[in-house]
Structure formats: C-alpha cells, structure tokens
Design a protein around this motif. Structure first.
Motif, PDB file in Angstrom:
ATOM      1  N   LEU A 199       0.832  -1.204   0.000  1.00  0.00           N
ATOM      2  CA  LEU A 199       0.000   0.000   0.000  1.00  0.00           C
ATOM      3  C   LEU A 199       0.867   1.254   0.000  1.00  0.00           C
ATOM      4  O   LEU A 199       0.512   2.274  -0.611  1.00  0.00           O
ATOM      5  N   GLY A 200       2.022   1.184   0.682  1.00  0.00           N
ATOM      6  CA  GLY A 200       2.957   2.302   0.656  1.00  0.00           C
ATOM      7  C   GLY A 200       3.468   2.563  -0.750  1.00  0.00           C
ATOM      8  O   GLY A 200       3.557   3.715  -1.197  1.00  0.00           O
ATOM      9  N   ILE A 201       3.807   1.486  -1.456  1.00  0.00           N
ATOM     10  CA  ILE A 201       4.258   1.618  -2.849  1.00  0.00           C
ATOM     11  C   ILE A 201       3.156   2.224  -3.706  1.00  0.00           C
ATOM     12  O   ILE A 201       3.407   3.090  -4.551  1.00  0.00           O
ATOM     13  N   ARG A 202       1.922   1.767  -3.459  1.00  0.00           N
ATOM     14  CA  ARG A 202       0.794   2.249  -4.260  1.00  0.00           C
ATOM     15  C   ARG A 202       0.467   3.712  -3.966  1.00  0.00           C
ATOM     16  O   ARG A 202       0.227   4.499  -4.871  1.00  0.00           O
ATOM     17  N   THR A 203       0.440   4.081  -2.677  1.00  0.00           N
ATOM     18  CA  THR A 203      -0.022   5.412  -2.295  1.00  0.00           C
ATOM     19  C   THR A 203       1.100   6.443  -2.209  1.00  0.00           C
ATOM     20  O   THR A 203       0.841   7.644  -2.267  1.00  0.00           O
ATOM     21  N   THR A 206       3.887   8.586   3.411  1.00  0.00           N
ATOM     22  CA  THR A 206       4.870   8.283   4.449  1.00  0.00           C
ATOM     23  C   THR A 206       4.259   7.495   5.593  1.00  0.00           C
ATOM     24  O   THR A 206       4.865   6.537   6.096  1.00  0.00           O
ATOM     25  N   TYR A 207       3.045   7.869   6.025  1.00  0.00           N
ATOM     26  CA  TYR A 207       2.456   7.206   7.188  1.00  0.00           C
ATOM     27  C   TYR A 207       2.171   5.728   6.910  1.00  0.00           C
ATOM     28  O   TYR A 207       2.207   4.905   7.828  1.00  0.00           O
ATOM     29  N   VAL A 208       1.919   5.378   5.643  1.00  0.00           N
ATOM     30  CA  VAL A 208       1.687   3.972   5.309  1.00  0.00           C
ATOM     31  C   VAL A 208       2.994   3.192   5.422  1.00  0.00           C
ATOM     32  O   VAL A 208       3.030   2.080   5.956  1.00  0.00           O
ATOM     33  N   LEU A 246      10.323   4.966  -5.653  1.00  0.00           N
ATOM     34  CA  LEU A 246       9.040   4.650  -5.024  1.00  0.00           C
ATOM     35  C   LEU A 246       9.105   4.880  -3.522  1.00  0.00           C
ATOM     36  O   LEU A 246       8.098   4.775  -2.825  1.00  0.00           O
ATOM     37  N   LEU A 247      10.293   5.163  -3.029  1.00  0.00           N
ATOM     38  CA  LEU A 247      10.538   5.440  -1.620  1.00  0.00           C
ATOM     39  C   LEU A 247      11.624   6.494  -1.565  1.00  0.00           C
ATOM     40  O   LEU A 247      12.694   6.317  -2.176  1.00  0.00           O
ATOM     41  N   GLU A 369       5.891   0.577 -10.176  1.00  0.00           N
ATOM     42  CA  GLU A 369       5.051   0.271  -9.022  1.00  0.00           C
ATOM     43  C   GLU A 369       4.680  -1.207  -8.989  1.00  0.00           C
ATOM     44  O   GLU A 369       4.789  -1.871  -7.953  1.00  0.00           O
ATOM     45  N   LYS A 370       4.232  -1.740 -10.129  1.00  0.00           N
ATOM     46  CA  LYS A 370       3.839  -3.153 -10.205  1.00  0.00           C
ATOM     47  C   LYS A 370       5.048  -4.055  -9.978  1.00  0.00           C
ATOM     48  O   LYS A 370       4.963  -5.071  -9.272  1.00  0.00           O
TER      49      LYS A 370
END
Length: 570
Positions: A199-203, A206-208, A246-247, A369-370
């Motif tokens: 979900l972090g990668i998708r959204t 930071t909080y995820v 992605l990060l 992302e995928k």
C-alpha cells in the motif's frame, strides 16, 4: 504405495502438462471474469471452509498438548496471573522459557491477554492461531486483489478467489492454524507487514510506510527466524524502491527510525545476550540473559563441514519447495501431502519465473510500481533462501517462506488462466480432490501418527492426580513415551508459578533445554520399588502397560483416564 502417492504422480504430470500448454498454446483466454456478486458469494463459501477446517474438533485434533504449546500456555498463564514468568522474572522482554528461548514474546503476551479475558484451556490456547489463520486467508485474498487490480490480468476476481481457496485448504496452513506454536502466527504478521508495504508503494504516503515498519518490527517479536529474514528482505526491498523512486530518503529515515524504536527492547535483549551488556531488572519488566545458547543447534558450523552442510541445506530447501521433506516432525505435515501439496511445484516454478521476468526483464511492460509490489514477494523468498542455507532447516524455522511460495503458485495459476481457454480448470480440480483427501486423513488419522508428540490423555491424567494429591502427597509420574511432561503438569493444573520456580529441580540447569525432573510434590519418573516409595501416601500416574505389569495394583484404588492409570491409597 497409498492412493495419495499415485494421485501425486498423476497430479504432478497434469500440472506439468497444464503449464506446458500455457507456454506453448499462448492463446488469450476470452472468458469473462466473475461478477462482483458471484465473487462475494464464493469468497463467503471459501471463508466458511477455512473456518471449518481450523475449528472443527479443535480440542481433540491434535489430541493432547505438545510440550511447546504447554510451555507457551503456562508462560502466558504465569504472566497473566502472577506478573512473572516461570523463571521468576517480571514481564521479561523475551521470556527465556526453556532457558534458551523457544517461546517468542508476541504469542506469549497475546495469550496472556486472552487468559485474563477468557481463562485457560486447550481450545482457548489454540484459538489465537485459529483466528490468525482465518484472518490470513481473507487478508491474502485482499493482497492478491491489490496486486491484480494493479496489473494487466483480466481475471482479477478468479485469481484472487483461487488464492484464498488454496490457502484455505493448504496442508501447511491448516495444520499450523490448529496448534499453538509461537511461529504459527507469523504468516499473519508477515502478511500484514507486506500488505502495508505494498500500500505504501501504491499510495507513496509516508504514514503507510511507517505503519509497515511497525508491522515488520512486530514480526521480530513473533519468531526467531525473523531476525535474519526481515532485515535481509527489507534491505533488498528498500534498495529496489529507492532505485525506482518509489521510496524517498525522508520516508526511509522516518520508517527506519520507527522500526528501531519498536524493535529497541528486543535489540537490547540481543545485546545483553550476545554482546555482554548487563541484565536489566526493574519492578515491572526484565531484560535477562539466556541460561544456555541454541546457536550450535540452530546454525551450521563454520568448520570443515561447512561445504557439506551447505549442500545438505540446499537439498532440503529444494525438497521443501517441491515434493516436501518427510524428515520433518509430524506436527508440521502429513506424509503424502507435503506443505503445499506435492504436485503444485511445477506451477509454482512458473510463477517464480514469470515474477523474475516481470521484475528484472528490460522488455517488461509493467510499471515500476507493479514490479516493486512483485519484488516484495521475491525479496522475501530470497531472504528465506539465504536463511535456509545458514541454519539447520525445518518447517517451523522456514515458516516465512511458504506464503511467498503460495503467492508464486497463484501467480503461476494466473499465467495459465490468462493463456488457456479451458486447460486452467485442471489445477483447481486437482486441488479440490487433494483437499478432500487431506481433510479426511487429517481428521480421521492424524491423532494416530502424532501420539508421542502431543501426549494425548496425559494432561487429564496428571490433572486428576493433582486433584487427589493436593500439595501434600507426592505424585510420581511415568516418563514412558513422554517429552517434558512437567510442562503439561504445570499447564493443566494452573500451578502456582512462585512455588514452581522456588522448588523446581532441573536435570541439567545449564543444558540447552532445561527439563525438570521434579517440582513441588511432583516427581517425574517412577521409583524402582513402588511399595517402598511412601506408597500409602503417594499418587502414581502410570501408562496402561505399566499398570498391567504392576503386581500389587489390587491394593490401590485405580482410575483409568485417557490411556493412563492413576493409582492411590485412601
């Protein structure tokens, strides 16, 4: 050979044929995906099956308690009732249980909460892994749904339902969910952590990522193998995500800081044990030292035997991910079914190949992302492979590997489904018949092959003996066919932990596993001459064969319970 052995040969050939057909035919499947309504109904049925397989006759199959279950349960009872563990330490960060560990803190403390709320007992002790197992089935459905929603798959609902169905009936996961080893909640903990990272990668929020870091840190308290697997997995994953933007560095620092804060008590515990830091004894918590080390029993030796040991571990690893390793203890598997069914590995290998290709091929059309979401699973498998090389392997220590393997099996099924019009149906049909056969063998025969592991009937017998003897009369217990029976005596009798740790006598106080031969008025092992062992006052727990060989049994009152005999004089 048994029927299941013939079935495995046929099913393996069918899986190879199905996979080959998908590669060779390469014809797009134009079948429509299931509707949302049909998906909801089928998912409800799958969840019912998952719950039934994990709850049906939970207190009777397995019958009895494993020594590690009893250890974990008594540790939780002691902490919940007296605020100290069985070694007398108040709320330790990591209960040392047998002296060298063997009971990870998360499972123990969750059970302590459960005992405070609902009390103790075999079924209650096993409810935590049962509930975790059922939740994992649903969460795995959501994880695969998340992946397929972000992919080019045209049969998203079918693939997601197949994932839930396979985990619901998977022999490894069904058996794991029905008894209380500390490792048995790791699949849920790991699935939560990986899902949050996806979900972090998708959204990109930071909080995820921070929530994911918390979940991964909690995994470190779930089972010892996480101390190797999680850092390697996260290192590979963070490098990949940083490289693909992605990060970002800010998110990495924030997540890493939170991870360290949550992990800090356990990190200090490891520093106390392996770097010689002083122990910490406070009024309400303890960071204490093991009385013995398991490193020699867990890690392969760094000597001339290293090449041979590495090769043996490599063989075991490939055996486990293919046809299964029948040398493992029967508390983890049933012969003929392996961990993930013996015939699934050809489709699993297709899934691994497709994932490698999607993630690393320059011709891959997948988004960054995928590819990163796929790499979450791939990096976990790589980390588990590295761990499998350096430790003495068994199914419980490799517990973090099987969920990624199931994911790759599902990915392989998705590959077959997308490229064949009708051949794909072979795989779910094979699984359905195998699941029916496994369920029959588990519920009808499992107790017949695991008697020595779960010590059926002994807990009830030693509980009855304590009812008769109280705290004054000596209780002599058989040791025939039993493993650490003192743990069952403690758990079944809700024994006062203060009295236990002050009176216990260990066979070897500094041995790798501290096993008691007596505590309080309990003596484990029968006297050579029962008639001269304070017989008028003593209570004896014997096996039926020992009772039949006892010539003076007529002078005692006897009770037969669970395959044991309790002898005593009024």
């Amino acid at each position: 050979m048994r029927i299941i052995d013939y079935y495995n040969y046929i099913a393996t050939a069918a899986c190879i044929f199905t996979g080959a057909a998908a590669v060779i035919i390469c014809k797009k499947n134009n079948m429509k995906d299931l509707s949302a309504r049909a998906t909801t109904i089928i998912l409800a049925v799958i969840m019912f099956v998952a719950a039934f397989l994990r709850l049906y006759r939970l207190g009777a199959i397995p019958y009895g308690l494993h020594q590690d279950e009893a250890s974990l349960g008594y540790e939780a009872y002691s902490l919940a009732t007296y605020g100290i563990d069985r070694n007398g330490y108040p709320f330790p960060v990591y209960p040392i249980t047998w002296g060298c560990g063997g009971g990870s803190p998360l499972m123990i403390y969750l059970n302590a909460i459960s005992i405070r709320l609902f009390g103790s007992g075999v079924v209650k002790l096993r409810l935590l892994p049962v509930i975790s197992g059922i939740i994992t089935v649903f969460l795995f459905y959501l994880v695969v749904k998340e992946l397929t929603d972000n992919a080019k798959a045209t049969h998203k609902n079918m693939i997601s339902l197949f994932a839930a169905f396979f985990l619901a009936v998977c022999p490894w996961h069904v058996i794991l969910s029905r008894w209380s080893l500390d490792a048995n909640i790791m699949p849920l903990n790991m699935c939560i952590a990986m899902y949050l990272f996806m979900l972090g990668i998708r959204t990109k929020k930071t909080y995820v990522y921070v929530l994911s870091a918390i979940a991964y840190a909690i995994c470190m308290y779930s089972y010892g193998s996480a101390t190797i697997v999680v850092p390697v997995h996260l290192l590979l994953l963070c490098i990949f995500c940083l490289k693909n933007k992605l990060l970002n560095l800010k998110q990495l620092i924030a997540s890493g800081t939170v991870f360290l804060v949550v992990f800090l008590p356990l990190l200090i515990f490891y520093m106390v044990n392996y770097l010689g830091l002083p122990e910490v004894f406070a009024e309400h918590f303890t960071i204490n030292r093991f009385t013995a080390s398991r490193s020699g029993e867990v890690f392969i030796a760094l000597d001339s035997s290293l090449p041979a040991n590495l090769f043996d571990n490599l063989k075991v690893f490939f055996k486990v991910i293919t046809i299964g390793d029948d040398t493992d203890m029967l508390c983890h598997f049933i012969p003929g079914y392996a961990t993930l069914f013996e015939f699934t590995f050809p489709i699993t290998f297709i899934g691994i190949y497709v994932t490698f290709k999607d993630v690393f091929s320059k011709k891959s059309k997948d988004s960054a992302e995928k590819r990163a979401i796929d790499f979450v699973w791939l990096s976990m498998l790589i980390a588990c492979f590295i761990m499998a090389l350096v430790i003495v392997t068994d199914i419980s220590r490799m517990v973090m590997m099987f969920l990624p393997l199931i994911y790759f099996f599902v990915k392989g099924f998705g590959f077959v489904l997308e490229r064949t019009a009708r051949v794909f149906v072979v795989i779910p049909v094979l699984l359905l018949f195998a699941a029916i056969s496994f369920s029959k063998d588990y519920f009808l025969d499992y107790n017949n092959v695991t008697g020595n592991l779960f010590m059926p009937g002994y807990g009830e017998a030693i509980e009855r003996a304590y009812e008769i003897a109280g705290d004054e009369r000596p209780i002599y217990s058989t040791y025939d066919g039993l493993s650490a029976p003192f743990m069952l005596a403690l758990y079944y009798n809700d024994y006062d932990v203060n009295r236990f740790y002050k009176t216990v006598n260990y066979k070897d106080p500094y041995g790798e596993f501290r096993v008691a031969d007596s505590f309080g008025n309990f003596i484990f092992g029968l006297p050579q001459d029962i008639d001269n062992a304070d017989a008028d006052n003593a209570v004896f727990v014997l096996t039926e064969s020992e009772f039949e060989a006892f010539h003076n049994a007529d002078s005692y009152s006897s009770e037969h319970l669970g395959g044991y005999c309790i002898l005593h004089k009024h």
